[in-house]
Scaffold this motif. Structure first.
Motif, short mmCIF file in Angstrom:
data_model
loop_
_atom_site.label_atom_id
_atom_site.label_comp_id
_atom_site.label_asym_id
_atom_site.label_seq_id
_atom_site.Cartn_x
_atom_site.Cartn_y
_atom_site.Cartn_z
N LYS B 186 0.81 -1.22 0.00
CA LYS B 186 0.00 0.00 0.00
C LYS B 186 0.84 1.27 0.00
CE LYS B 186 -4.03 -1.80 2.40
NZ LYS B 186 -3.96 -2.50 3.69
N THR B 187 1.91 1.25 0.75
CA THR B 187 2.64 2.51 0.94
C THR B 187 3.95 2.50 0.15
OG1 THR B 187 3.62 1.58 2.91
CG2 THR B 187 1.70 2.98 3.21
N ILE B 188 4.31 3.71 -0.27
CA ILE B 188 5.52 3.86 -1.08
C ILE B 188 6.43 4.89 -0.43
CG2 ILE B 188 6.38 4.70 -3.31
CD1 ILE B 188 3.89 3.60 -4.59
N GLY B 189 7.72 4.62 -0.47
CA GLY B 189 8.71 5.62 -0.06
C GLY B 189 9.59 5.91 -1.26
N ILE B 190 10.04 7.14 -1.39
CA ILE B 190 10.91 7.47 -2.52
C ILE B 190 12.22 8.03 -1.98
CG2 ILE B 190 11.14 8.78 -4.65
CD1 ILE B 190 8.20 8.90 -4.90
N ILE B 191 13.32 7.49 -2.45
CA ILE B 191 14.63 8.06 -2.09
C ILE B 191 15.33 8.45 -3.38
CG2 ILE B 191 15.65 5.75 -1.91
CD1 ILE B 191 17.51 7.02 0.25
N TYR B 192 15.79 9.67 -3.45
CA TYR B 192 16.39 10.13 -4.71
C TYR B 192 17.44 11.18 -4.44
CZ TYR B 192 12.99 13.91 -3.98
OH TYR B 192 12.25 14.92 -3.45
N GLU B 193 18.40 11.27 -5.36
CA GLU B 193 19.40 12.31 -5.24
C GLU B 193 18.77 13.62 -5.65
OE1 GLU B 193 22.64 11.30 -7.93
OE2 GLU B 193 21.72 12.62 -9.38
N ASN B 194 19.08 14.67 -4.92
CA ASN B 194 18.41 15.94 -5.17
C ASN B 194 19.12 16.69 -6.29
OD1 ASN B 194 16.53 17.91 -4.85
ND2 ASN B 194 17.57 18.90 -3.15
N THR B 195 18.93 16.17 -7.51
CA THR B 195 19.45 16.84 -8.70
C THR B 195 18.31 16.85 -9.70
OG1 THR B 195 20.11 14.76 -9.64
CG2 THR B 195 21.78 15.94 -8.38
N GLU B 196 18.56 17.39 -10.86
CA GLU B 196 17.48 17.44 -11.83
C GLU B 196 16.96 16.04 -12.11
OE1 GLU B 196 17.82 18.25 -15.92
OE2 GLU B 196 16.04 19.51 -15.91
N PHE B 197 17.89 15.10 -12.29
CA PHE B 197 17.49 13.72 -12.60
C PHE B 197 16.61 13.14 -11.49
CE2 PHE B 197 18.72 9.41 -11.25
CZ PHE B 197 17.95 8.71 -12.16
N GLY B 198 17.13 13.20 -10.26
CA GLY B 198 16.41 12.58 -9.15
C GLY B 198 15.07 13.22 -8.88
N LYS B 199 15.05 14.55 -8.96
CA LYS B 199 13.83 15.28 -8.67
C LYS B 199 12.75 14.93 -9.69
CE LYS B 199 11.90 18.70 -6.19
NZ LYS B 199 10.53 18.31 -6.45
N HIS B 200 13.14 14.88 -10.96
CA HIS B 200 12.19 14.51 -12.02
C HIS B 200 11.61 13.12 -11.75
CE1 HIS B 200 11.36 17.10 -15.33
NE2 HIS B 200 12.59 17.57 -15.33
N ALA B 201 12.53 12.19 -11.50
CA ALA B 201 12.10 10.81 -11.29
C ALA B 201 11.13 10.76 -10.12
CB ALA B 201 13.32 9.93 -11.03
N ALA B 202 11.47 11.45 -9.04
CA ALA B 202 10.62 11.40 -7.85
C ALA B 202 9.27 12.04 -8.13
CB ALA B 202 11.31 12.12 -6.70
N ASP B 203 9.28 13.17 -8.85
CA ASP B 203 8.00 13.82 -9.15
C ASP B 203 7.10 12.90 -9.97
OD1 ASP B 203 8.75 15.99 -7.78
OD2 ASP B 203 9.16 17.28 -9.51
N GLU B 204 7.70 12.25 -10.98
CA GLU B 204 6.91 11.33 -11.81
C GLU B 204 6.43 10.15 -10.97
OE1 GLU B 204 5.90 12.07 -14.61
OE2 GLU B 204 7.30 13.59 -15.39
N GLY B 205 7.32 9.68 -10.08
CA GLY B 205 6.95 8.57 -9.22
C GLY B 205 5.75 8.92 -8.34
N LYS B 206 5.77 10.14 -7.80
CA LYS B 206 4.66 10.56 -6.94
C LYS B 206 3.37 10.65 -7.73
CE LYS B 206 7.61 13.37 -4.24
NZ LYS B 206 8.01 14.74 -3.99
N LEU B 207 3.47 11.23 -8.93
CA LEU B 207 2.27 11.35 -9.78
C LEU B 207 1.68 9.98 -10.08
CD1 LEU B 207 3.03 14.04 -12.52
CD2 LEU B 207 1.24 14.05 -10.78
N ALA B 208 2.57 9.07 -10.51
CA ALA B 208 2.10 7.74 -10.89
C ALA B 208 1.48 7.04 -9.69
CB ALA B 208 3.25 6.91 -11.45
N ALA B 209 2.11 7.20 -8.52
CA ALA B 209 1.59 6.56 -7.32
C ALA B 209 0.22 7.11 -6.96
CB ALA B 209 2.56 6.76 -6.16
#
Lengths: 338, 419, 286
Positions: B186-209
């Motif tokens: 049910k629950t998701i955690g996201i860990i990402y490097e705070n760069t353009e790459f990581g931030k994009h991935a995390a944003d998309e991950g949150k949207l999809a979730a």
């Protein structure tokens, strides 16, 4: 004697500006956008370092924090264009004023610190600003601001197909900043600055308000640095925290000035004149090999210059002039031994 | 004294030589110059050097006769009846401003036909804008930021799936696990490097979730190049999400996995973006610790039966750099091949014709998963796909989508104490 | 509560490593007033020495730290002889510029020779071992490294405070001219101090590969934090650097955990600013 020297320097200065004005008309430069790029960078870096020179060179307060002001200026322009969709000019003005305010606010407590404690404090401030901007949603955080396609021209200060206007923009920046410093250098304010650098206690004993002097120097320096930041982002169409607000950027200010000769008018220009072509052309030549050869060579040359003449390129030139003078004197003397 | 003279002479001559050399036109032969622009120094140097080698490999195959390779243009020598590709390499050091300057230099001074690059999305962006303004084609292999192909550029083409597609696929996997295995995630955690790459991935991950109805309980950005990741992992552990999405590159990935081991914590499932997870060298070094992690993978040597044509090309690549292809670098080779095919098919070097040809056709690309490449408006490769793999016994096992999978998911991840 | 202690212990363990890196820097800085920008790169090379010894001839980091230490000692001496010695004649910042150039050389030398691969030693003696105190996990590699760090810092401190050599170093730090008049060969002292600074960072570098991947960029953040430790502790004060490093490690971990991981370095640098605002010469500065 002093009068004569100033005259000589004035002449040199005017000749320099005229030569720089004519640079784009050299066919080699006009035909080659990369050479133009190198010239623009030289002027920009010279301006940046000259702004730093006010506080770091003349006033002797080694600040590693200038990328904060550089970055605020850059973000001012970037936010105006990207978020508000207007011309960058109001953003540049607001950014520069803001940089001034920030400079005063953070410098006031830091000026209590002496020497390296001050340097490391500015270090810390850059890191703090960097991380905060990295997560500040309103300025797009780590994603950075990318310029949309806008109309080219001086209103937007954006050109796509030519670099010549950028060159003149950089030249205006360069001339303004250098003129300001030239003015300060001979003005009462300039003497105060140097007095504070040489000995703060003595300066205060003669009635100079050293805190006020340092703060105003810092404010001026930050104001000018943030203009350079705005130019940088208008030139690159993108701004993100590592690009403009990081220790690496801060190092540029310090490096160029020290390499040229800190606390001298032409030091920053000389530093940029050596450092930028070195950096750019070593990358062109060896960067593609992909083994860091260019950066190794770059580092090696910096070390070499410093080992040879720790006073920087200005030191090398003075050494050369002195050498010529002594040689003249020697050759003017009649031979005794023979 | 001599020293000053020497230095000034050296500097003057280098300056002079460069102004002259840069101006001089390349001797006209039957060649097509292609520029590569990758981070060859700095923190992404590893990925950059692999990407560069991948482009070199592709060019080697195109220029010479390689009958052993079953890929388009391998059998013949060169293009357009004898044109050879010549590469010009450049290094952007991971900095967007240098990427822009180098892209301009490659086009204006080196006179390259096109640029392949740039790995870092933040650098691809300004570099491709340079190409767009000059109406020249820019081929992007593996930059994963979805925003790149949402800019509406005309001359920009990207091969790899975006982090958006990957995020959606991750959620599909979770749903599939919940549906078929009763995993109850049910629950998701996201860990990402705070760069353009990581931030994009995390944003998309949150949207999809959010779209799939999962709750993101913890969101941990960290500064890349960290000295330790204790507080990051502790934060994850405290919130204890069922699934973790990871976007940690290279050394940070190793550190992250090792720290989780020390803290004796694992989520039930761990899905990684195009990151350290895919690096075969890191996987080998982590040994057993790397197992049971999952991630989106565009290519791994274990996919041989799925993509039989890769092996022969990979041999050439391995001679150059010593490791097999990974998901990122192989996309750069694909980019080169597709471009060459388009030029060959268009029969001309005219940019507009080649661009229209690129858009009009579906390309045969044995190096891509699925074997096909086709572009939609904005330049995204619509056929781009990646599979979800799981590391089992040090090998990337295909687990999802089910029609292509070979192995069962080991679920939940085996805890550290039982390994 | 367990969580709190766990996080705090992790922070302290990290802090010990910072202390070892910082004590070398503190020596150099305190005695010679030189900002060594290549310090993080010394660490990186030390790590590579240990890594290659482990990789090629299976030396455990527990042994190869000696080699790393010696290597960095020599590197320090060489740096002093070839570069710093000449820069000391000029304005104070020229040494900074020169070491900055040196750091570029070293970083890219590593890139050139060893490729940008991330390298990790596996199967070392301590690999993956842990001990438990109550519910608190103590990872062995970090624990042993910390103990080493503590021992080395204490040895250095002892040498400075209790031996003739140390007195000479202190004298040189306080007043170079006066020390020379007393018959101290300050040139030799400088050379030695730079070597000792290298030794400290080399030992740290030798131990780290047992849990940290080696790559050419690994030294950057360590170097930066070491700067802050030294300034926070007060220049030239080794106990100060130790205390500051532990404090930084602790604050980094707690701040990272209780505020947000992305802010952990903001908290660290903020702490430095706070400390120097209250004590402008650092914790133990004179």
């Amino acid at each position: 004697m002093i009068k004569e020297n100033t005259k000589k320097q004035d002449l040199l200065w005017y000749v320099l500006i005229v030569v720089l004005l004519l640079v784009p008309f050299i066919p080699q430069v006009a035909a080659n956008s990369f050479t133009q790029h190198v010239f623009i960078l030289i002027l920009l870096y010279a301006s940046m370092s000259q702004a730093w020179n006010i506080i770091g060179g003349y006033c002797g307060q080694v600040s590693f924090g200038h990328s904060v002001f550089f970055g605020i200026g850059a973000y001012g322009a970037g936010m105006a264009v990207v978020k508000f969709g207007i011309t960058p000019w109001p953003g540049i003005i607001i950014g520069s004023l803001l940089a001034m305010v920030v400079a005063v606010l953070i410098s006031y407590p830091c000026f209590k610190l002496k020497g390296h404690y001050f340097a490391i404090a500015t270090f810390a401030i850059v890191e703090i600003f960097n991380r905060l901007f990295m997560v500040w949603y309103w300025v797009n955080g780590a994603l950075g601001l990318d310029y949309p396609m806008v109309k080219t021209g001086w209103t937007n200060f954006v050109w796509y197909r030519t670099k010549i206007p950028y060159y003149y923009g950089a030249l205006i920046l360069f001339t303004t900043i250098f003129s300001i410093v030239r003015f300060i250098e001979r003005n009462r304010f300039g003497y105060y600055l140097r007095a504070v650098r040489e000995d703060q206690e003595t300066a205060e004993a003669t009635g100079i308000n050293s805190t006020f002097i340092k703060l105003s120097a810092m404010a001026l320096s930050a104001f000018l640095a943030s203009f350079c930041g705005a130019f940088f982002v208008q030139y690159n169409f993108r701004v993100d925290p590592p690009m403009v607000m990081s220790l690496q950027v801060s190092m540029v200010f310090v490096l160029v000035t020290i390499l040229g000769g800190a606390g001298t008018l032409f030091g920053p220009l000389l530093g940029a004149l050596i450092l930028i072509p070195l950096q750019e052309y070593t990358r062109v030549l060896w960067g593609g090999l992909g083994r860091g050869t260019d950066l190794m060579l770059f580092g090696f040359l910096i070390v070499l210059i410093m080992v040879r003449q720790p006073k920087g390129i200005m030191g090398l030139i003075n050494e050369y002039l002195n050498y010529r003078k002594t040689r003249k004197i020697i050759s003017a003397q009649p031979e005794i031994n023979s | 004294m001599n020293f000053i003279k020497k230095i000034s002479i050296i500097i003057l001559t280098t300056l002079l030589v460069f102004t002259l050399v840069n101006g001089a036109a390349f001797a006209q032969e039957k060649i097509i110059k292609i520029g590569t622009l990758f981070p060859l120094t700095g923190s992404c140097a590893l990925a950059g050097s692999r990407c560069k080698a991948a482009v070199e490999t592709a060019v080697e195959v195109i220029n010479n006769s390689h009958p052993e390779c079953d890929v388009p243009l391998a059998a013949q020598e060169g293009l357009l009846g004898g044109y050879k590709i010549v590469l010009v390499h450049a290094d952007h050091q991971g900095k967007p401003d240098i990427a822009k300057a180098e892209a301009e230099r490659l086009f204006d001074q080196e006179g390259v036909y096109t640029i392949v690059g740039c790995y870092n999305s933040a650098c691809t962006n300004p570099a491709s804008m340079v190409a767009e303004r000059q109406e020249k084609i820019f081929m992007c292999g593996c930059s994963s930021s979805a925003a790149l192909t949402e800019r509406g550029l005309q001359y920009f083409f990207r091969m790899a799936p975006t982090d958006k597609t990957e995020s959606i696929e991750f959620c599909d996997v979770i749903e599939w696990m919940n549906g078929t295995k009763g995993a109850n995630l049910k629950t998701i955690g996201i860990i990402y490097e705070n760069t353009e790459f990581g931030k994009h991935a995390a944003d998309e991950g949150k949207l999809a979730a959010a779209e799939a109805g999962f709750e993101v309980v913890v969101d941990v950005p960290f500064s890349p190049g960290a000295t330790n990741m204790n507080s990051e992992v502790q934060t994850l552990k405290a919130k204890n999400p069922d699934v973790v999405f990871g976007a940690c590159l290279g050394g940070d990935y190793t550190l992250w996995v090792r720290t989780m081991k020390q803290m004796d914590w694992l989520p039930k499932m761990c899905l990684n973006y195009c990151t350290g997870y895919q690096d075969p060298v890191i996987t080998e070094q982590l040994g057993d610790d790397a197992n049971y992690f999952m991630g989106g993978t565009g290519y791994a040597p274990e996919f041989a039966e799925l993509m039989p044509a890769v092996a022969a090309v990979e041999k050439i690549y391995q001679e150059k750099i010593g490791v097999p292809f990974d998901s990122d670098s192989i996309q750069e080779a694909v980019a080169t091949f597709i471009l060459a095919q388009a030029i060959e098919k268009a029969g001309t070097l005219n940019y507009d014709t080649v661009r229209d040809t690129l858009y009009a056709n579906e390309w045969n690309s044995p190096l891509s998963m699925g074997g096909k490449v086709a572009f939609v408006s904005g330049g995204q490769n619509a056929k781009a796909m990646s599979m979800i793999t799981q590391l089992q016994g040090g090998e990337y096992k295909r687990v999802f989508p089910t029609e292509l999978s070979t192995d069962e998911v080991i679920f939940p991840m085996i805890p550290w104490s039982k390994r | 509560m367990t969580m709190f202690f766990q996080v705090a212990i992790d922070g302290l363990l990290t802090g010990m490593v910072y202390a070892l890196v910082a004590s070398g820097l503190s020596l150099i800085w305190g005695v010679m007033d030189v900002l060594n920008f290549a310090h993080g790169e010394f660490l990186m090379l030390g790590m590579y020495v240990s890594y290659w010894l482990g990789f090629l001839i299976n030396f455990d980091p527990l042994i190869s730290w000696i080699a790393s230490g010696v290597f960095c000692f020599l590197l320090g001496i060489l740096t002093y002889k070839l570069i710093i010695h000449h820069c000391l004649l000029g304005p104070p910042l020229s040494a900074l510029l020169a070491t900055f150039g040196l750091s570029m050389i070293l970083k890219n030398f590593a890139l050139n020779r060893f490729s940008p691969n991330y390298r990790l030693l596996t199967g070392t003696l301590l690999d993956g071992k842990r001990t438990l105190i109550g519910n608190i996990v103590l990872p062995m590699p970090q624990l042993i490294t910390s103990i080493f760090a503590l021992v080395v810092v204490f040895i250095i401190y002892y040498v400075i405070k209790r031996t003739r050599l140390g007195w000479a170093i202190q004298a040189t730090a306080m007043d170079k001219e006066a020390a020379e008049l007393m018959g101290i060969n300050t040139e030799r002292i400088f050379l030695l101090v730079f070597g000792l600074g290298g030794l400290c960072v080399g030992v740290a570098g030798g131990l780290l590969p047992s849990y940290l991947a080696v790559h050419p960029e690994v030294g950057g953040l360590f170097g930066l934090i070491a700067f802050v430790c030294v300034a926070m502790g007060g220049f030239g004060s080794i106990p100060g650097a130790l205390l500051a490093a532990l404090l930084i490690g602790l604050v980094e971990a707690l701040g990272g955990f209780y505020i947000a991981p992305v802010f952990k370095y903001v908290v660290v640098f903020g702490l430095y600013l706070l400390v120097v605002m209250l004590k402008p010469k650092g914790l133990f500065g004179w």
